[in-house]
Design a protein around this motif. Structure first.
Motif, short mmCIF file in Angstrom:
data_model
loop_
_atom_site.label_atom_id
_atom_site.label_comp_id
_atom_site.label_asym_id
_atom_site.label_seq_id
_atom_site.Cartn_x
_atom_site.Cartn_y
_atom_site.Cartn_z
N PHE A 104 0.84 -1.20 0.00
CA PHE A 104 0.00 0.00 0.00
C PHE A 104 0.87 1.25 0.00
O PHE A 104 1.83 1.36 0.76
N GLU A 105 0.54 2.19 -0.88
CA GLU A 105 1.27 3.45 -1.01
C GLU A 105 0.38 4.61 -0.55
O GLU A 105 -0.32 5.22 -1.36
N PRO A 106 0.40 4.91 0.75
CA PRO A 106 -0.51 5.92 1.29
C PRO A 106 -0.27 7.33 0.75
O PRO A 106 -1.18 8.17 0.79
N SER A 111 -6.65 4.68 0.15
CA SER A 111 -6.81 3.39 0.82
C SER A 111 -6.20 2.30 -0.05
O SER A 111 -5.97 2.50 -1.25
N LYS A 112 -5.97 1.14 0.55
CA LYS A 112 -5.48 -0.02 -0.22
C LYS A 112 -6.52 -0.42 -1.26
O LYS A 112 -6.18 -0.80 -2.39
N LYS A 113 -7.79 -0.28 -0.91
CA LYS A 113 -8.87 -0.61 -1.84
C LYS A 113 -8.80 0.31 -3.08
O LYS A 113 -8.96 -0.16 -4.21
N ALA A 114 -8.56 1.59 -2.85
CA ALA A 114 -8.44 2.53 -3.97
C ALA A 114 -7.23 2.20 -4.84
O ALA A 114 -7.29 2.28 -6.07
N ASN A 118 -7.04 0.47 -9.10
CA ASN A 118 -6.26 0.95 -10.24
C ASN A 118 -5.30 -0.08 -10.80
O ASN A 118 -4.54 0.22 -11.73
N LEU A 119 -5.30 -1.29 -10.24
CA LEU A 119 -4.31 -2.29 -10.62
C LEU A 119 -4.39 -2.68 -12.10
O LEU A 119 -3.36 -2.76 -12.78
#
Length: 169
Positions: A104-106, A111-114, A118-119
């Protein structure tokens, strides 16, 4: 003094390497994603002159640093200050594998979900790297690497000894 510029495709390991160098060697760290974009929806690139001022200010205010990103236009602005260049020129397949394993890149996502949403877009972006002709393309990165006269390394595999040496130093 260490003034290192790291660049390559998305998922090549730029941020991971830069964070490691920052932590292990005490280098100040600048992720070009943090100054390349305006806070607009949809995101738009900042005018190059604004980013240039931020790069110059960072480079001149820190004795030892690492700057990383995929924007050849911004990397070119940092190169005159650099003592070393590292081109992470990994295969598209390696970069995609790294994208799926990305923590996760805050500083980039709420959020990790956001981030995970985008993956698929990121994987498509990674796949296009060899054919694109923009400032984030392999061609633009190769051109930067070729013109740099200082110490430089082109890393082509995640297990490259040059990569491990950079992390260990």
């Amino acid at each position: 003094m260490a003034k290192v510029v790291i660049f390559g495709n998305s998922g090549s390991g730029k941020s991971t390497l830069a964070l490691r160098m920052s932590t292990d060697a005490g280098l100040s760290h600048l992720d070009l994603d943090t100054l390349a974009w305006q806070a607009t929806k949809p995101p738009q690139r900042k005018p190059l002159q604004e980013s240039e001022l931020e790069i110059i200010a960072f480079a001149q205010s820190h004795e030892d640093w690492v700057i990383e990103g995929c924007y050849a236009d911004l990397i070119a602005l940092a190169m005159p200050f650099a003592s070393q260049l590292m081109f992470l020129d990994l295969s598209v397949e390696d970069c995609i594998a790294h994208a799926y394993a990305r923590p996760f890149e805050p500083h980039k996502y709420a959020s990790k979900k956001a981030q995970d949403a985008n993956l698929n877009m990121l994987v498509d972006w990674i796949k296009d790297y060899p054919e694109r002709d923009d400032v984030c393309s392999r061609a633009a990165h190769s051109a930067l690497y070729e013109v740099f006269a200082g110490k430089k390394a082109r890393i082509t595999t995640p297990t490259d000894p040059l990569l491990q040496a950079a992390v260990d130093n």
